[in-house]
Design a protein around this motif. Structure first.
Motif, PDB file in Angstrom:
ATOM      1  N   ASN A  44       0.731  -1.146   0.114  1.00 42.98           N
ATOM      2  CA  ASN A  44      -0.075  -0.072   0.042  1.00 42.98           C
ATOM      3  C   ASN A  44       0.761   1.239   0.082  1.00 42.98           C
ATOM      4  N   GLY A  45       2.110   1.131  -0.636  1.00 46.10           N
ATOM      5  CA  GLY A  45       2.770   2.517  -0.925  1.00 46.10           C
ATOM      6  C   GLY A  45       4.009   2.452   0.306  1.00 46.10           C
ATOM      7  N   VAL A  46       3.943   1.469   1.156  1.00 49.91           N
ATOM      8  CA  VAL A  46       4.932   1.588   2.443  1.00 49.91           C
ATOM      9  C   VAL A  46       5.874   0.776   2.234  1.00 49.91           C
ATOM     10  N   CYS A  47       7.350   1.221   2.084  1.00 49.53           N
ATOM     11  CA  CYS A  47       8.225   0.246   1.904  1.00 49.53           C
ATOM     12  C   CYS A  47       8.454  -0.529   3.088  1.00 49.53           C
ATOM     13  N   LEU A  48       8.552  -1.866   2.820  1.00 46.28           N
ATOM     14  CA  LEU A  48       8.695  -2.777   3.881  1.00 46.28           C
ATOM     15  C   LEU A  48       9.706  -3.868   3.644  1.00 46.28           C
ATOM     16  N   THR A  49      10.595  -4.326   4.632  1.00 46.62           N
ATOM     17  CA  THR A  49      11.774  -5.343   4.307  1.00 46.62           C
ATOM     18  C   THR A  49      11.131  -6.530   4.513  1.00 46.62           C
ATOM     19  N   VAL A  50      11.319  -7.446   3.720  1.00 44.69           N
ATOM     20  CA  VAL A  50      10.918  -9.131   3.713  1.00 44.69           C
ATOM     21  C   VAL A  50      11.900  -9.426   4.915  1.00 44.69           C
ATOM     22  N   THR A  51      11.190 -10.286   5.891  1.00 43.46           N
ATOM     23  CA  THR A  51      11.853 -10.649   7.058  1.00 43.46           C
ATOM     24  C   THR A  51      11.969 -12.183   6.863  1.00 43.46           C
ATOM     25  N   ASN A  82      -1.923  -3.393  -1.876  1.00 45.64           N
ATOM     26  CA  ASN A  82      -1.249  -3.293  -3.276  1.00 45.64           C
ATOM     27  C   ASN A  82       0.054  -3.668  -3.029  1.00 45.64           C
ATOM     28  N   LEU A  83       0.914  -4.462  -3.894  1.00 45.66           N
ATOM     29  CA  LEU A  83       2.221  -4.999  -3.712  1.00 45.66           C
ATOM     30  C   LEU A  83       2.802  -4.441  -5.050  1.00 45.66           C
ATOM     31  N   GLU A  84       4.056  -3.936  -4.585  1.00 41.34           N
ATOM     32  CA  GLU A  84       5.188  -3.801  -5.989  1.00 41.34           C
ATOM     33  C   GLU A  84       6.637  -3.866  -5.379  1.00 41.34           C
ATOM     34  N   ARG A  85       7.183  -4.815  -6.141  1.00 43.38           N
ATOM     35  CA  ARG A  85       8.699  -5.009  -5.522  1.00 43.38           C
ATOM     36  C   ARG A  85       9.645  -3.736  -6.165  1.00 43.38           C
ATOM     37  N   ALA A  86      10.731  -3.634  -5.557  1.00 44.60           N
ATOM     38  CA  ALA A  86      11.671  -2.534  -5.932  1.00 44.60           C
ATOM     39  C   ALA A  86      11.772  -2.560  -7.149  1.00 44.60           C
ATOM     40  N   MET A  87      11.987  -1.439  -7.957  1.00 40.63           N
ATOM     41  CA  MET A  87      12.207  -1.258  -9.154  1.00 40.63           C
ATOM     42  C   MET A  87      13.873  -1.908  -9.823  1.00 40.63           C
ATOM     43  N   LYS A 135      -1.738  18.473 -12.305  1.00 39.29           N
ATOM     44  CA  LYS A 135      -0.967  17.923 -13.209  1.00 39.29           C
ATOM     45  C   LYS A 135       0.178  17.315 -12.672  1.00 39.29           C
ATOM     46  N   GLY A 136       0.572  17.279 -11.419  1.00 44.40           N
ATOM     47  CA  GLY A 136       1.775  16.565 -10.900  1.00 44.40           C
ATOM     48  C   GLY A 136       1.249  15.341 -10.402  1.00 44.40           C
ATOM     49  N   SER A 137       2.502  14.675 -10.113  1.00 46.10           N
ATOM     50  CA  SER A 137       2.417  13.171  -9.479  1.00 46.10           C
ATOM     51  C   SER A 137       1.974  12.788  -8.430  1.00 46.10           C
ATOM     52  N   ILE A 138       1.213  11.945  -7.632  1.00 45.54           N
ATOM     53  CA  ILE A 138       1.164  11.572  -6.386  1.00 45.54           C
ATOM     54  C   ILE A 138       0.832   9.952  -6.341  1.00 45.54           C
ATOM     55  N   ALA A 139       1.353   9.486  -5.195  1.00 42.22           N
ATOM     56  CA  ALA A 139       1.109   7.976  -5.005  1.00 42.22           C
ATOM     57  C   ALA A 139       0.179   7.890  -4.019  1.00 42.22           C
ATOM     58  N   ILE A 140      -1.032   7.200  -4.119  1.00 44.24           N
ATOM     59  CA  ILE A 140      -2.036   7.229  -3.367  1.00 44.24           C
ATOM     60  C   ILE A 140      -2.059   5.307  -3.246  1.00 44.24           C
ATOM     61  N   ASP A 141      -2.016   5.085  -1.899  1.00 48.06           N
ATOM     62  CA  ASP A 141      -1.711   3.609  -1.523  1.00 48.06           C
ATOM     63  C   ASP A 141      -0.494   2.986  -2.665  1.00 48.06           C
ATOM     64  N   GLY A 142       0.273   3.695  -2.964  1.00 48.25           N
ATOM     65  CA  GLY A 142       1.456   3.246  -3.822  1.00 48.25           C
ATOM     66  C   GLY A 142       1.111   3.324  -5.197  1.00 48.25           C
ATOM     67  N   ILE A 143       0.071   3.725  -5.707  1.00 44.98           N
ATOM     68  CA  ILE A 143      -0.265   3.844  -7.037  1.00 44.98           C
ATOM     69  C   ILE A 143       0.396   5.294  -7.450  1.00 44.98           C
ATOM     70  N   SER A 144       0.918   5.207  -8.521  1.00 42.64           N
ATOM     71  CA  SER A 144       1.193   6.541  -9.162  1.00 42.64           C
ATOM     72  C   SER A 144       0.013   7.057 -10.228  1.00 42.64           C
ATOM     73  N   LYS A 177      -9.284   5.806   4.529  1.00 35.96           N
ATOM     74  CA  LYS A 177      -8.173   6.453   4.590  1.00 35.96           C
ATOM     75  C   LYS A 177      -7.269   5.610   3.501  1.00 35.96           C
ATOM     76  N   VAL A 178      -6.303   6.647   3.038  1.00 35.68           N
ATOM     77  CA  VAL A 178      -5.336   6.405   1.764  1.00 35.68           C
ATOM     78  C   VAL A 178      -3.998   6.630   2.305  1.00 35.68           C
ATOM     79  N   ASN A 179      -2.898   5.847   1.928  1.00 33.66           N
ATOM     80  CA  ASN A 179      -1.571   6.567   2.061  1.00 33.66           C
ATOM     81  C   ASN A 179      -1.062   7.387   0.897  1.00 33.66           C
ATOM     82  N   LEU A 180      -0.552   8.469   1.277  1.00 28.68           N
ATOM     83  CA  LEU A 180       0.075   9.559   0.526  1.00 28.68           C
ATOM     84  C   LEU A 180       1.383   9.729   0.212  1.00 28.68           C
ATOM     85  N   GLU A 181       1.974   9.814  -0.814  1.00 27.89           N
ATOM     86  CA  GLU A 181       3.390  10.145  -0.821  1.00 27.89           C
ATOM     87  C   GLU A 181       3.695  11.194  -1.940  1.00 27.89           C
TER      88      GLU A 181
END
Length: 210
Positions: A44-51, A82-87, A135-144, A177-181
């Motif tokens: 959900n847009g939060v960078c977490l480390t796989v333990t 929502n899940l996304e691996r590091a690019m 017209k700028g970018s924002i990440a909502i729950d990790g979505i560009s 609620k949604v996460n915003l970056e």
């Protein structure tokens, strides 16, 4: 670093709560072909480390500060994420630069359908709104996503059918609620200008602009 292009919708299988933190067990399949211990995954847009790598997913720790700043404090067993691996350096860069470091949360105020798309109006605090531009970018729950409109305390984005189907946004409703970056380039420029305000003012004065 992430792109904001969601790869998979996973499911929270189990949550082990600590005093101010928690451990998430997340069911996933598509992203698991090359996920290793210590990898970064945006949840959900939060960078977490796989333990821990599991047969059908992974575990990740969520520290107290992340709980305070994000909506991960409200997920429960069965919640979709929502899940996304590091690019990868050799991958296409389809979204925008997303760090996975959440600036805070917003609240969905209204959803309005227009033909094949849905308008989301999202309110946020002033310390987030000051970085949001039309017209700028924002990440909502990790979505560009691209900001379509901005007011004093809220902004709008238009969501196409594919995004509604491929992410958890289609499950959201007014009041959620949604996460915003915020766009990281905008934050760097804002801080650079503010930290060097006197220098910029002197340059403008010397050149007759003030």
């Amino acid at each position: 670093m992430f792109t904001g292009i969601i790869e998979e919708v996973g499911t929270i299988k189990k949550i082990v709560k600590g005093k101010k933190s928690e451990v998430l067990e997340i069911k996933a399949s598509e992203i698991m072909d090359d996920v290793k211990l210590g990898d970064s995954v945006a949840v959900n847009g939060v960078c977490l480390t796989v333990t821990e790598v599991l047969k059908d997913g992974f575990k990740a720790d969520v520290m107290a500060e992340t709980m305070r700043k994000s909506s991960l404090d409200s997920v429960k067993a069965g919640s979709h994420v929502n899940l996304e691996r590091a690019m990868k350096a050799d991958s296409r860069f389809g979204g925008h630069m997303v760090s996975g470091h959440i600036d805070g949360t917003g609240t969905i105020k209204k959803l309005e359908r227009e033909d094949n798309a849905v308008w989301y109006t999202i309110s946020a605090e002033s310390d987030i709104m000051k970085f949001i531009v039309k017209k700028g970018s924002i990440a909502i729950d990790g979505i560009s996503l691209t900001v379509a409109n901005v007011s004093k305390d809220s902004f709008k984005v238009s969501i196409i059918p594919h995004t509604l189907k491929a992410t958890i946004l289609g499950e959201k409703k007014a009041g959620d609620k949604v996460n915003l970056e915020n766009d990281m380039i905008g934050k760097y420029v804002y801080n650079f200008v503010n930290n060097n305000r006197d220098t910029f003012e002197n340059i403008l004065l010397e050149n007759g602009f003030m």
